[in-house]
Design a protein around this motif. Sequence first.
Motif, PDB file in Angstrom:
ATOM      1  N   LEU A 129       1.051  -1.132  -0.237  1.00  0.00           N
ATOM      2  CA  LEU A 129       0.100   0.087  -0.134  1.00  0.00           C
ATOM      3  C   LEU A 129       0.975   1.136   0.042  1.00  0.00           C
ATOM      4  CD1 LEU A 129      -2.609   1.355   0.335  1.00  0.00           C
ATOM      5  CD2 LEU A 129      -2.500   1.251   2.856  1.00  0.00           C
ATOM      6  N   VAL A 130       0.694   2.386  -0.914  1.00  0.00           N
ATOM      7  CA  VAL A 130       1.472   3.220  -1.132  1.00  0.00           C
ATOM      8  C   VAL A 130       0.757   4.642  -0.628  1.00  0.00           C
ATOM      9  CG1 VAL A 130       2.442   4.850  -2.735  1.00  0.00           C
ATOM     10  CG2 VAL A 130       2.483   2.544  -3.116  1.00  0.00           C
ATOM     11  N   VAL A 131       1.359   5.160   0.519  1.00  0.00           N
ATOM     12  CA  VAL A 131       0.728   6.189   0.999  1.00  0.00           C
ATOM     13  C   VAL A 131       1.512   7.564   0.935  1.00  0.00           C
ATOM     14  CG1 VAL A 131      -0.228   7.128   3.245  1.00  0.00           C
ATOM     15  CG2 VAL A 131      -0.207   4.756   2.806  1.00  0.00           C
ATOM     16  N   ASP A 132       0.979   8.440   0.357  1.00  0.00           N
ATOM     17  CA  ASP A 132       1.666   9.836   0.003  1.00  0.00           C
ATOM     18  C   ASP A 132       0.960  10.821  -0.340  1.00  0.00           C
ATOM     19  OD1 ASP A 132       3.671  11.782  -1.136  1.00  0.00           O
ATOM     20  OD2 ASP A 132       5.020  10.432  -0.443  1.00  0.00           O
ATOM     21  N   GLU A 180       1.692   8.473  -7.855  1.00  0.00           N
ATOM     22  CA  GLU A 180       1.447   7.835  -8.900  1.00  0.00           C
ATOM     23  C   GLU A 180       2.756   7.182  -9.732  1.00  0.00           C
ATOM     24  OE1 GLU A 180      -0.591  10.871 -11.166  1.00  0.00           O
ATOM     25  OE2 GLU A 180      -2.345  10.728  -9.822  1.00  0.00           O
ATOM     26  N   ALA A 181       3.884   8.069  -9.285  1.00  0.00           N
ATOM     27  CA  ALA A 181       5.101   7.609 -10.026  1.00  0.00           C
ATOM     28  C   ALA A 181       5.490   6.395  -9.453  1.00  0.00           C
ATOM     29  CB  ALA A 181       6.166   8.657 -10.044  1.00  0.00           C
ATOM     30  N   LEU A 182       5.267   6.132  -7.980  1.00  0.00           N
ATOM     31  CA  LEU A 182       5.795   5.220  -7.143  1.00  0.00           C
ATOM     32  C   LEU A 182       4.921   3.932  -7.437  1.00  0.00           C
ATOM     33  CD1 LEU A 182       7.928   4.553  -4.866  1.00  0.00           C
ATOM     34  CD2 LEU A 182       6.136   5.429  -3.437  1.00  0.00           C
ATOM     35  N   VAL A 183       3.575   3.914  -7.786  1.00  0.00           N
ATOM     36  CA  VAL A 183       2.731   3.190  -8.056  1.00  0.00           C
ATOM     37  C   VAL A 183       3.198   2.482  -9.376  1.00  0.00           C
ATOM     38  CG1 VAL A 183       0.411   2.439  -8.818  1.00  0.00           C
ATOM     39  CG2 VAL A 183       0.794   3.864  -6.823  1.00  0.00           C
ATOM     40  N   THR A 184       3.448   3.454 -10.557  1.00  0.00           N
ATOM     41  CA  THR A 184       3.706   2.818 -11.654  1.00  0.00           C
ATOM     42  C   THR A 184       5.168   2.100 -11.591  1.00  0.00           C
ATOM     43  OG1 THR A 184       2.944   4.750 -12.763  1.00  0.00           O
ATOM     44  CG2 THR A 184       4.706   3.382 -13.852  1.00  0.00           C
ATOM     45  N   LEU A 185       6.195   2.669 -10.708  1.00  0.00           N
ATOM     46  CA  LEU A 185       7.557   1.956 -10.576  1.00  0.00           C
ATOM     47  C   LEU A 185       7.452   0.506 -10.102  1.00  0.00           C
ATOM     48  CD1 LEU A 185      10.795   3.822  -9.406  1.00  0.00           C
ATOM     49  CD2 LEU A 185       9.887   1.543  -8.368  1.00  0.00           C
ATOM     50  N   LEU A 186       6.735   0.501  -8.606  1.00  0.00           N
ATOM     51  CA  LEU A 186       6.602  -0.748  -8.000  1.00  0.00           C
ATOM     52  C   LEU A 186       5.585  -1.831  -9.022  1.00  0.00           C
ATOM     53  CD1 LEU A 186       6.037   0.624  -4.473  1.00  0.00           C
ATOM     54  CD2 LEU A 186       8.086  -0.548  -5.480  1.00  0.00           C
ATOM     55  N   GLY A 187       4.657  -1.192  -9.662  1.00  0.00           N
ATOM     56  CA  GLY A 187       3.803  -1.907 -10.666  1.00  0.00           C
ATOM     57  C   GLY A 187       4.595  -2.845 -11.835  1.00  0.00           C
ATOM     58  N   ALA A 188       5.593  -2.383 -11.866  1.00  0.00           N
ATOM     59  CA  ALA A 188       6.520  -2.968 -13.029  1.00  0.00           C
ATOM     60  C   ALA A 188       7.531  -3.921 -12.672  1.00  0.00           C
ATOM     61  CB  ALA A 188       7.292  -1.733 -13.894  1.00  0.00           C
ATOM     62  N   VAL A 217       1.333  -3.822  -6.060  1.00  0.00           N
ATOM     63  CA  VAL A 217       0.555  -2.712  -5.477  1.00  0.00           C
ATOM     64  C   VAL A 217      -0.910  -2.656  -5.268  1.00  0.00           C
ATOM     65  CG1 VAL A 217       0.218  -0.043  -5.620  1.00  0.00           C
ATOM     66  CG2 VAL A 217       2.429  -0.921  -6.340  1.00  0.00           C
ATOM     67  N   VAL A 218      -1.612  -2.933  -3.954  1.00  0.00           N
ATOM     68  CA  VAL A 218      -2.993  -3.225  -3.823  1.00  0.00           C
ATOM     69  C   VAL A 218      -3.671  -1.918  -3.683  1.00  0.00           C
ATOM     70  CG1 VAL A 218      -2.423  -5.262  -3.133  1.00  0.00           C
ATOM     71  CG2 VAL A 218      -2.595  -3.675  -1.307  1.00  0.00           C
ATOM     72  N   GLY A 219      -3.015  -0.764  -3.407  1.00  0.00           N
ATOM     73  CA  GLY A 219      -3.753   0.478  -3.204  1.00  0.00           C
ATOM     74  C   GLY A 219      -2.981   1.493  -2.854  1.00  0.00           C
ATOM     75  N   GLU A 220      -3.515   2.736  -2.833  1.00  0.00           N
ATOM     76  CA  GLU A 220      -2.568   4.155  -2.440  1.00  0.00           C
ATOM     77  C   GLU A 220      -3.732   4.885  -1.640  1.00  0.00           C
ATOM     78  OE1 GLU A 220      -2.563   6.716  -5.955  1.00  0.00           O
ATOM     79  OE2 GLU A 220      -2.898   4.792  -7.152  1.00  0.00           O
ATOM     80  N   ALA A 221      -2.791   5.809  -0.778  1.00  0.00           N
ATOM     81  CA  ALA A 221      -3.696   6.682   0.103  1.00  0.00           C
ATOM     82  C   ALA A 221      -3.041   8.115   0.016  1.00  0.00           C
ATOM     83  CB  ALA A 221      -4.081   6.094   1.566  1.00  0.00           C
ATOM     84  N   GLY A 222      -3.715   9.077   0.373  1.00  0.00           N
ATOM     85  CA  GLY A 222      -3.128  10.250   0.327  1.00  0.00           C
ATOM     86  C   GLY A 222      -2.918  10.907   1.692  1.00  0.00           C
ATOM     87  N   ASP A 223      -3.445  10.300   2.817  1.00  0.00           N
ATOM     88  CA  ASP A 223      -3.320  10.794   4.267  1.00  0.00           C
ATOM     89  C   ASP A 223      -3.415   9.630   5.129  1.00  0.00           C
ATOM     90  OD1 ASP A 223      -5.962  10.643   5.228  1.00  0.00           O
ATOM     91  OD2 ASP A 223      -6.383  12.167   3.654  1.00  0.00           O
ATOM     92  N   ASP A 263       0.913  -6.502   2.924  1.00  0.00           N
ATOM     93  CA  ASP A 263       2.076  -6.660   3.752  1.00  0.00           C
ATOM     94  C   ASP A 263       2.814  -5.836   4.153  1.00  0.00           C
ATOM     95  OD1 ASP A 263       1.442  -9.955   3.190  1.00  0.00           O
ATOM     96  OD2 ASP A 263       2.164  -9.324   1.198  1.00  0.00           O
ATOM     97  N   VAL A 264       2.918  -4.655   3.115  1.00  0.00           N
ATOM     98  CA  VAL A 264       3.909  -3.582   3.623  1.00  0.00           C
ATOM     99  C   VAL A 264       3.169  -2.367   3.247  1.00  0.00           C
ATOM    100  CG1 VAL A 264       6.087  -2.464   2.972  1.00  0.00           C
ATOM    101  CG2 VAL A 264       6.054  -5.029   3.156  1.00  0.00           C
ATOM    102  N   VAL A 265       3.605  -1.424   4.093  1.00  0.00           N
ATOM    103  CA  VAL A 265       2.971  -0.101   3.711  1.00  0.00           C
ATOM    104  C   VAL A 265       4.192   0.812   3.764  1.00  0.00           C
ATOM    105  CG1 VAL A 265       1.691   1.995   4.607  1.00  0.00           C
ATOM    106  CG2 VAL A 265       0.782  -0.282   5.038  1.00  0.00           C
ATOM    107  N   LEU A 266       4.259   1.533   2.443  1.00  0.00           N
ATOM    108  CA  LEU A 266       5.294   2.680   2.214  1.00  0.00           C
ATOM    109  C   LEU A 266       4.506   3.939   2.821  1.00  0.00           C
ATOM    110  CD1 LEU A 266       6.635   1.734  -1.225  1.00  0.00           C
ATOM    111  CD2 LEU A 266       7.847   1.650   1.155  1.00  0.00           C
ATOM    112  N   MET A 267       5.104   4.443   3.923  1.00  0.00           N
ATOM    113  CA  MET A 267       4.463   5.638   4.544  1.00  0.00           C
ATOM    114  C   MET A 267       5.277   6.716   4.327  1.00  0.00           C
ATOM    115  SD  MET A 267       1.593   5.968   6.625  1.00  0.00           S
ATOM    116  CE  MET A 267       1.059   4.587   7.541  1.00  0.00           C
TER     117      MET A 267
END
Length: 217
Positions: free
Chosen positions: A7-10, A17-25, A31-37, A51-55
């Motif tokens: 889960l990408v949180v930023d 979005e760039a991080l989601v694209t990078l990891l998705g490759a 990448v199962v989801g993203e959040a803005g706060d 499993d992991v949250v990038l916070m």
Amino acid sequence: MSPVRVLVVDDQALFREALVTLLGARPEVEVVGEAGDGHQALDRAAALRPDVVLMDLHMPVLDGIGATRRLRVEQPGVRVLALTTFDDDEDVFAALRAGALGYLLKDVSSDRLVEAVLSAARGESVLQPSVAAKVVARFAQLDDAPRERPQPLVVPLSDRELDVLRLLADGRSNREIAGALFLAEGTVKNHVTNVLGKLGARDRTQAALRARALDLL
């Protein structure tokens, strides 16, 4: 092996979005989801079970420190990696105290980031070299009040394990240690496992701290 669910949180949409694209490759990561706060992060984590949250740490509504603290209570099996712009002492130690398993800066390379995600999923602590140095320095600055000194190791570390330990304490990844010592990455992983076992440490950060206390570094 199944890919690590992330889960990408930023709060910065473009970076997120760039991080989601990078990891998705990368096949090792999903990448199962993203959040803005932080509040969104808690909701998405509850629904998606990553499993992991990038916070990120500095966010509106609920910052990354508060979100990490609540995640560790509500979902202790989720590993949190702080991924932020700043490595000042206040942020570093607040994140680690809140329960973050690692701390990386946003200028990290994509390969290092993916390796950190995989390491975190295994329960291994991951610290940027500058952050690892801060942790060791803070430990060295602890007051000199009388306290029980750790007992000597029952099984001493070999010369090669000491080499691995020194690089590990500098925040190097298994791949970086392998390159520095001209070893296979699998061999380094075995040495790290042996080092943790002999030091009675649950992760790399604790191993570095215990080694410092035992004057091994």
